[in-house]
Write a protein that holds these residues in place. Structure first.
Motif, mmCIF file in Angstrom:
data_model
loop_
_atom_site.group_PDB
_atom_site.id
_atom_site.type_symbol
_atom_site.label_atom_id
_atom_site.label_comp_id
_atom_site.label_asym_id
_atom_site.label_seq_id
_atom_site.Cartn_x
_atom_site.Cartn_y
_atom_site.Cartn_z
ATOM 1 N N ASP A 74 -52.730 -30.316 46.403
ATOM 2 C CA ASP A 74 -53.730 -29.359 46.805
ATOM 3 C C ASP A 74 -53.940 -28.353 45.682
ATOM 4 O OD1 ASP A 74 -55.506 -27.906 48.297
ATOM 5 O OD2 ASP A 74 -53.949 -26.910 49.473
ATOM 6 N N ILE A 75 -55.160 -28.079 45.351
ATOM 7 C CA ILE A 75 -55.487 -27.180 44.255
ATOM 8 C C ILE A 75 -55.067 -25.737 44.546
ATOM 9 C CG2 ILE A 75 -57.831 -26.588 45.003
ATOM 10 C CD1 ILE A 75 -56.898 -27.441 41.425
ATOM 11 N N GLY A 76 -54.930 -25.373 45.812
ATOM 12 C CA GLY A 76 -54.533 -24.022 46.176
ATOM 13 C C GLY A 76 -53.088 -23.690 45.848
ATOM 14 N N LEU A 77 -52.274 -24.696 45.549
ATOM 15 C CA LEU A 77 -50.863 -24.467 45.239
ATOM 16 C C LEU A 77 -50.619 -24.079 43.775
ATOM 17 C CD1 LEU A 77 -49.202 -27.338 47.272
ATOM 18 C CD2 LEU A 77 -49.342 -24.919 47.849
ATOM 19 N N ILE A 78 -51.663 -24.095 42.964
ATOM 20 C CA ILE A 78 -51.490 -23.784 41.543
ATOM 21 C C ILE A 78 -50.981 -22.360 41.347
ATOM 22 C CG2 ILE A 78 -52.739 -23.422 39.383
ATOM 23 C CD1 ILE A 78 -54.413 -25.845 40.070
ATOM 24 N N GLY A 79 -51.510 -21.398 42.056
ATOM 25 C CA GLY A 79 -51.105 -20.008 41.902
ATOM 26 C C GLY A 79 -50.046 -19.559 42.888
ATOM 27 N N PHE A 80 -49.286 -20.501 43.436
ATOM 28 C CA PHE A 80 -48.297 -20.194 44.466
ATOM 29 C C PHE A 80 -47.282 -19.160 44.011
ATOM 30 C CE2 PHE A 80 -44.161 -21.140 46.446
ATOM 31 C CZ PHE A 80 -44.493 -20.906 47.773
ATOM 32 N N GLY A 81 -46.817 -19.240 42.795
ATOM 33 C CA GLY A 81 -45.788 -18.323 42.301
ATOM 34 C C GLY A 81 -46.290 -16.914 42.046
ATOM 35 N N PHE A 82 -47.601 -16.717 42.006
ATOM 36 C CA PHE A 82 -48.164 -15.411 41.698
ATOM 37 C C PHE A 82 -48.559 -14.620 42.942
ATOM 38 C CE2 PHE A 82 -49.023 -18.079 38.028
ATOM 39 C CZ PHE A 82 -48.449 -17.309 37.035
ATOM 40 N N ARG A 83 -48.467 -15.210 44.107
ATOM 41 C CA ARG A 83 -48.889 -14.538 45.331
ATOM 42 C C ARG A 83 -47.713 -13.878 46.042
ATOM 43 N NH1 ARG A 83 -51.744 -19.238 48.298
ATOM 44 N NH2 ARG A 83 -50.704 -20.445 46.729
ATOM 45 N N ASN A 84 -47.998 -12.809 46.761
ATOM 46 C CA ASN A 84 -47.054 -12.140 47.667
ATOM 47 C C ASN A 84 -45.750 -11.712 46.998
ATOM 48 O OD1 ASN A 84 -48.933 -12.576 49.670
ATOM 49 N ND2 ASN A 84 -47.962 -14.467 50.350
ATOM 50 N N ASN A 85 -45.835 -11.120 45.815
ATOM 51 C CA ASN A 85 -44.668 -10.562 45.112
ATOM 52 C C ASN A 85 -43.585 -11.589 44.807
ATOM 53 O OD1 ASN A 85 -45.851 -8.016 45.172
ATOM 54 N ND2 ASN A 85 -45.005 -7.588 47.187
ATOM 55 N N ARG A 86 -43.954 -12.823 44.607
ATOM 56 C CA ARG A 86 -42.971 -13.853 44.237
ATOM 57 C C ARG A 86 -42.678 -13.827 42.746
ATOM 58 N NH1 ARG A 86 -46.484 -17.395 47.604
ATOM 59 N NH2 ARG A 86 -45.493 -17.436 49.626
ATOM 60 N N TYR A 87 -43.616 -13.382 41.961
ATOM 61 C CA TYR A 87 -43.515 -13.487 40.512
ATOM 62 C C TYR A 87 -42.369 -12.652 39.941
ATOM 63 C CZ TYR A 87 -45.249 -14.294 35.822
ATOM 64 O OH TYR A 87 -45.363 -14.689 34.518
ATOM 65 N N GLY A 88 -42.106 -11.502 40.518
ATOM 66 C CA GLY A 88 -41.037 -10.641 40.015
ATOM 67 C C GLY A 88 -39.667 -11.284 40.121
ATOM 68 N N LYS A 89 -39.397 -11.947 41.229
ATOM 69 C CA LYS A 89 -38.103 -12.612 41.400
ATOM 70 C C LYS A 89 -37.956 -13.797 40.456
ATOM 71 C CE LYS A 89 -37.191 -11.235 46.075
ATOM 72 N NZ LYS A 89 -35.850 -11.015 46.476
ATOM 73 N N VAL A 90 -39.038 -14.507 40.227
ATOM 74 C CA VAL A 90 -38.999 -15.649 39.311
ATOM 75 C C VAL A 90 -38.742 -15.158 37.888
ATOM 76 C CG1 VAL A 90 -40.364 -17.528 38.326
ATOM 77 C CG2 VAL A 90 -40.440 -17.093 40.781
ATOM 78 N N ILE A 91 -39.441 -14.113 37.478
ATOM 79 C CA ILE A 91 -39.241 -13.554 36.135
ATOM 80 C C ILE A 91 -37.812 -13.042 35.973
ATOM 81 C CG2 ILE A 91 -39.885 -11.606 34.651
ATOM 82 C CD1 ILE A 91 -41.838 -13.847 34.528
ATOM 83 N N ALA A 96 -39.058 -22.948 41.961
ATOM 84 C CA ALA A 96 -40.341 -23.498 42.405
ATOM 85 C C ALA A 96 -40.271 -23.910 43.869
ATOM 86 C CB ALA A 96 -40.734 -24.684 41.540
ATOM 87 N N GLU A 97 -39.128 -24.426 44.284
ATOM 88 C CA GLU A 97 -38.956 -24.822 45.687
ATOM 89 C C GLU A 97 -38.842 -23.613 46.604
ATOM 90 O OE1 GLU A 97 -38.148 -27.898 47.393
ATOM 91 O OE2 GLU A 97 -39.068 -28.918 45.679
ATOM 92 N N ASN A 98 -38.103 -22.585 46.158
ATOM 93 C CA ASN A 98 -37.870 -21.412 46.988
ATOM 94 C C ASN A 98 -37.888 -20.168 46.101
ATOM 95 O OD1 ASN A 98 -37.128 -19.548 48.856
ATOM 96 N ND2 ASN A 98 -35.163 -20.461 49.341
ATOM 97 N N PRO A 99 -39.054 -19.529 45.941
ATOM 98 C CA PRO A 99 -39.136 -18.384 45.028
ATOM 99 C C PRO A 99 -38.410 -17.132 45.536
ATOM 100 C CG PRO A 99 -41.276 -18.854 45.998
ATOM 101 C CD PRO A 99 -40.355 -19.916 46.461
ATOM 102 N N PHE A 100 -38.028 -17.088 46.796
ATOM 103 C CA PHE A 100 -37.344 -15.913 47.329
ATOM 104 C C PHE A 100 -35.825 -16.024 47.237
ATOM 105 C CE2 PHE A 100 -41.419 -15.659 49.636
ATOM 106 C CZ PHE A 100 -41.822 -14.440 49.132
ATOM 107 N N ILE A 101 -35.331 -17.091 46.658
ATOM 108 C CA ILE A 101 -33.884 -17.245 46.506
ATOM 109 C C ILE A 101 -33.417 -16.250 45.444
ATOM 110 C CG2 ILE A 101 -33.896 -18.994 44.705
ATOM 111 C CD1 ILE A 101 -31.724 -20.455 46.297
ATOM 112 N N GLY A 102 -32.220 -15.777 45.573
ATOM 113 C CA GLY A 102 -31.696 -14.802 44.621
ATOM 114 C C GLY A 102 -31.354 -15.430 43.280
ATOM 115 N N THR A 103 -31.272 -14.589 42.275
ATOM 116 C CA THR A 103 -30.951 -15.058 40.932
ATOM 117 C C THR A 103 -29.575 -15.707 40.885
ATOM 118 O OG1 THR A 103 -32.294 -13.305 39.978
ATOM 119 C CG2 THR A 103 -30.678 -14.333 38.544
#
Length: 84
Positions: free
Chosen positions: A1-18, A54-61
């Motif tokens: 699905d094309i909508g999943l491309i920006g999945f990591g950038f939505r709803n404050n997920r990006y900070g935890k990934v970074i 990528a599977e779970n962006p809310f998991i802790g570092t």
């Protein structure tokens, strides 16, 4: 699905990934200061952190690093040979 491309950038997920990717790089760098070989071993130990995030962006570092380390336990040599 094309909508999943920006999945990591939505709803404050990006900070935890970074944050997790920064600490992954920091730990590999610190292990590399000991000698080159421990750094290479930790490079392979933490190889799956991006995929876990990528599977779970809310998991802790710490949990992502721990899961990646346990997933690669006993397989680091095979991963190295595969990279060659």
């Amino acid at each position: 699905d094309i909508g999943l491309i920006g999945f990591g950038f939505r709803n404050n997920r990006y900070g935890k990934v970074i944050s997790a990717m920064f600490f992954r790089a920091l730990y590999i760098f610190l292990w590399s200061l000991l000698l080159i070989i421990p750094g290479i071993i930790k490079l392979y130990a933490y190889r799956f952190v991006p995929y876990i995030l990528a599977e779970n962006p809310f998991i802790g570092t710490d949990r992502a690093l721990e899961l990646s380390n346990s997933m690669t336990m006993g397989e680091k040599w095979n991963m190295f040979v595969f990279d060659l």
